[in-house]
Write an enzyme that holds these catalytic residues in place. Structure first.
Site, PDB file in Angstrom:
ATOM      1  N   HIS A 239      -7.679  -5.302  -0.783  1.00 33.90           N
ATOM      2  CA  HIS A 239      -6.440  -4.576  -0.529  1.00 33.90           C
ATOM      3  C   HIS A 239      -5.625  -5.147   0.633  1.00 33.90           C
ATOM      4  O   HIS A 239      -4.395  -5.246   0.544  1.00 33.90           O
ATOM      5  CB  HIS A 239      -6.762  -3.105  -0.267  1.00 33.90           C
ATOM      6  CG  HIS A 239      -5.562  -2.228  -0.192  1.00 33.90           C
ATOM      7  ND1 HIS A 239      -4.703  -2.031  -1.254  1.00 33.90           N
ATOM      8  CD2 HIS A 239      -5.055  -1.484   0.830  1.00 33.90           C
ATOM      9  CE1 HIS A 239      -3.737  -1.209  -0.904  1.00 33.90           C
ATOM     10  NE2 HIS A 239      -3.923  -0.868   0.359  1.00 33.90           N
TER      11      HIS A 239
ATOM     12  N   SER B 126       0.825  -1.212   0.000  1.00 33.63           N
ATOM     13  CA  SER B 126       0.000   0.000   0.000  1.00 33.63           C
ATOM     14  C   SER B 126       0.860   1.264   0.000  1.00 33.63           C
ATOM     15  O   SER B 126       1.689   1.438  -0.885  1.00 33.63           O
ATOM     16  CB  SER B 126      -0.951  -0.040   1.203  1.00 33.63           C
ATOM     17  OG  SER B 126      -1.891   0.991   1.148  1.00 33.63           O
TER      18      SER B 126
ATOM     19  N   ASP C 262      -8.759  -3.045  -6.236  1.00 27.84           N
ATOM     20  CA  ASP C 262      -8.722  -3.979  -5.105  1.00 27.84           C
ATOM     21  C   ASP C 262      -9.545  -3.479  -3.926  1.00 27.84           C
ATOM     22  O   ASP C 262      -9.311  -3.866  -2.797  1.00 27.84           O
ATOM     23  CB  ASP C 262      -7.274  -4.238  -4.667  1.00 27.84           C
ATOM     24  CG  ASP C 262      -6.602  -3.004  -4.069  1.00 27.84           C
ATOM     25  OD1 ASP C 262      -7.254  -1.931  -3.983  1.00 27.84           O
ATOM     26  OD2 ASP C 262      -5.428  -3.104  -3.664  1.00 27.84           O
TER      27      ASP C 262
END
Length: 691
Positions: free
Chosen positions: A646, A264, A593
């Site tokens: 995610h 991320s 995602d």
């Protein structure tokens, strides 16, 4: 004579008695008649009342009051809390996580795979734990206790305002407030679990351990994710410690290069590190131009937010996103109540706007990447994800032409994704020629005679309190904002935040990367304004999930709450498109995602860095590894062993296997090269960026 008188008296008495008896009998008869008449009258009255009630209109339902909202949300929270307690205490822990068997670690160990290259994990925003080292009196008893991540979050319910105060940074410096020190939790435990039973890195760590990884060759690069990237070095020397750790692992593991695995926001944090480590001091780490080529084998980026995320826009603009806007619409009386005075969103916004890291996630590349008022790279995107037909082809070459997956298109509503924020549905769909233009010159502060801070209500201050009502209305006015005008908008509504944060981050595209100004650290986390290292043997992977509706742009409205000290804008949850439309609840969705759109996650590996480009002068090999989302089919699968979400993707067995094989010595070509299921190649071709 006397006898006559006695007879008359007797007759009188008898007659009197008779009269009396007759009168009594007649009285009884009259009384009975009265009772019957009353019964008849009461029956008639009852019938009349029934008829009146039948003729009367039904009672209108009671108006939904603030108290009703409070009771509803409290009941909802209590029910959810008790259900969570039940599942946590009554169900086995294995049901709350991905089951161990048959995990890829066990299978790969049987195949003879063993640990070879040291592995460094780099967590993203929010998922890393934070603990207290110094605090205010309200935080007594919490020394070195977790304020965020890894714990039970009981402190949120016990003392929420105290927690918000300690998680906030100084509004002007972006560093510690006076008398408060909150630091990242070090080690693997800092980000293995976000909460009990909710894994982040734990499943990957456990599978790596199966083939021989442990503390000497596996490291979690914990850092305070609230700070700007350069401030993590200024305050905590986090970058210096990461450099030293990689050098130590390189030497102590037989001079084997390190495999970095960022997630991320950690992806752009590590990108910043790669530039910092080779830059001369005092701004950089002084490792020299060959440091990355010597120490780094591969960078395997999970859920990469290379070009930013639209979620950061809604977070900074109105302290909400898709889920929050839904809850806000369901129970407005709780969060926006003037009586309760919770100021929930205002307090969250004030805290979030002290975190410079969120500004690092604003969309990068302007209209060239994200589109303008009438064009975007996702044109023709299929929004009905339930009917979407993904290709199952796993491509084994870096050739861009071979990775173009053909799919059908079914579009009912044209989505102008380039309009990141639109005020009203018409502003999101009409042609740009029919809309008022949002010119940066319009963003000028008007007279402060109407400013909200002239009123004394509420405690949570935000920069909206310094805007006049006229300015707030001018921002809306049926306008739409692209990524270019959006930055001007944020500079207008939050000038102090943007002035502080833009000293550390930039969101443009470099015209000439040889310009000395790009040696400044504010450009290092933007892949469009910095060069990759001279490390031709290094590999870069873009690994992310696809097939989940992901926030791409928003339809806003003026908040109905006009009280002072409030956020004047909110996502219009009542706006929807047709069936199969990309527009639901005021949010336009694209492929991704659930947090990062495909465009942001895949473009640099698909085009920006593919081959020798001005952003990748040494031709570092790039690979796209997409994982098609498949939700869990049963409770036994926990959050899913094929999830593309995610965070849940960290438990995706296919992704874990790819990482383990590369860490054990495999190359990108040996694990299958590109694996593409989305339209990332089509999107990249539509972006006119000089390379």
């Amino acid at each position: 004579m006397a006898s006559v008188l006695r007879f008359r008296k007797l007759c009188y008495v008898e007659s009197a008695v008779k009269c009396t008896s007759v009168g009594y009998e007649s009285f009884e008869i009259d009384e009975k008649l009265d009772e019957k008449e009353e019964d008849v009258l009461s029956a008639n009255n009852f019938a009349l009342e029934i008829n009146k009630k039948r003729k009367q209109p039904k009672r209108q339902p009671k108006e939904w009051r603030c108290l009703d909202s409070c009771c509803w949300i409290i009941g909802y929270l209590c029910t959810t809390w008790w259900l969570l307690l039940f599942f946590y205490h009554c169900l086995p822990v294995t049901l709350l996580r991905v089951p161990e068997l048959p995990g890829p670690g066990v299978r790969l160990k049987r195949e003879g795979l063993t640990a070879l290259h040291p592995v460094v994990l780099v967590p993203g925003i929010v998922t890393g734990g934070l603990e207290l080292w110094e605090g205010r009196p309200c935080a007594d008893g919490l020394f070195r206790k977790r304020l965020w991540g890894g714990g039970s979050f009981t402190q949120i319910f016990k003392r929420p305002l105290c927690l918000l105060e300690h998680l906030s940074l100084h509004y002007e410096t972006g560093l510690d407030p006076q008398g408060i020190r909150v630091r990242a939790v070090p080690g693997l435990v800092g980000a293995d679990y976000f909460a009990p039973g909710y894994f982040v890195w734990a499943v990957l760590i456990e599978n790596l351990a199966k083939i021989g990884y442990e503390g000497k060759n596996l490291h979690m690069a914990a850092y305070d994710w609230r700070l700007s990237f350069q401030n993590t070095e200024i305050r905590d020397h986090a970058l210096t410690r990461l450099k030293s750790k990689i050098e130590l692992m390189y030497i102590s593991n037989g001079y084997k290069k390190v495999v970095a695995v960022p997630h991320s926001m950690g992806v752009i944090y590590f990108l910043h590190f790669l530039k910092w480590v080779e830059t001369p001091p005092p701004m950089g780490g002084g490792g020299g131009p060959g440091w990355c080529a010597k120490h780094i084998k591969a960078v395997m980026n999970i859920g990469p937010a290379f070009l930013g995320v639209p979620k950061a826009v809604s977070n900074l603009f109105s302290a909400e996103g898709k889920d929050v806007s839904y809850i806000r619409a369901m129970a407005p009386g709780v969060f926006d109540s003037e009586i309760l005075g919770l100021q929930t969103f205002e307090r969250v916004m004030r805290m979030a706007r002290t975190w410079d890291s969120i500004v690092s996630l604003l969309p990068k590349g302007g209209e060239v990447i994200w589109g303008n008022m009438d064009r975007s790279p996702e044109e023709g995107h299929v929004c009905d994800f339930s009917k979407k037909s993904h290709s199952k082809t796993s491509l084994t070459t870096n050739n861009v032409n071979n990775s173009d997956v053909k799919r059908g298109f079914l579009v009912k509503d044209l989505a102008n994704y380039g309009r990141i924020i639109s005020f009203g549905k018409p502003a999101s769909v009409l042609h740009s020629s029919k809309l008022p233009t949002a010119d940066s010159k319009e963003f000028l502060r008007t007279s402060t005679s109407e400013n909200f801070n002239n009123f004394s209500c509420g405690e949570a201050w935000t920069e909206y309190d310094e805007m006049s009502r006229q300015s707030i209305q001018n921002v809306a006015a049926d306008k739409a904002y692209t990524t270019t005008t959006l930055l001007d908008l944020l500079r207008f509504v939050a000038p102090k935040m943007m002035r502080r944060a833009e000293a550390h981050f930039s969101h443009g595209i470099a015209e000439n990367l040889d310009d000395p100004k790009y040696n400044h650290y504010k450009y290092w986390s933007n892949p469009l304004e910095t060069k990759l290292s001279d490390a031709p043997d290094m590999e870069i992977y873009c690994m992310y999930g696809v097939g989940i509706p992901t926030e791409r742009s928003y339809v806003y409205k003026l908040s109905p709450n006009s009280r002072c000290k409030s956020i004047p804008y909110q996502i219009d949850n009542s706006v929807h498109g047709e069936d199969g439309s990309c527009l639901k609840g005021g949010v336009y969705f694209a492929d991704g995602d659930e947090s990062v759109p495909v465009l942001s996650a895949g473009f640099m590996c698909a085009k920006g860095w593919r081959g020798r480009t001005r952003f990748n002068p040494s031709g570092i090999a790039t690979y796209i590894r997409e994982y098609r989302h498949k939700p869990p089919t049963s409770l036994m699968e926990g959050r899913g062993i094929e999830s593309g979400s995610h965070v849940d993707i960290m438990g995706n067995f296919a992704l874990i296997e790819d990482i383990m094989r590369v860490a054990a010595g495999a190359t990108g070509d040996e694990i299958g090269g590109d694996q593409i299921h989305s339209d990332i190649i089509k999107m990249s071709e539509r972006i006119n960026l000089g390379l």
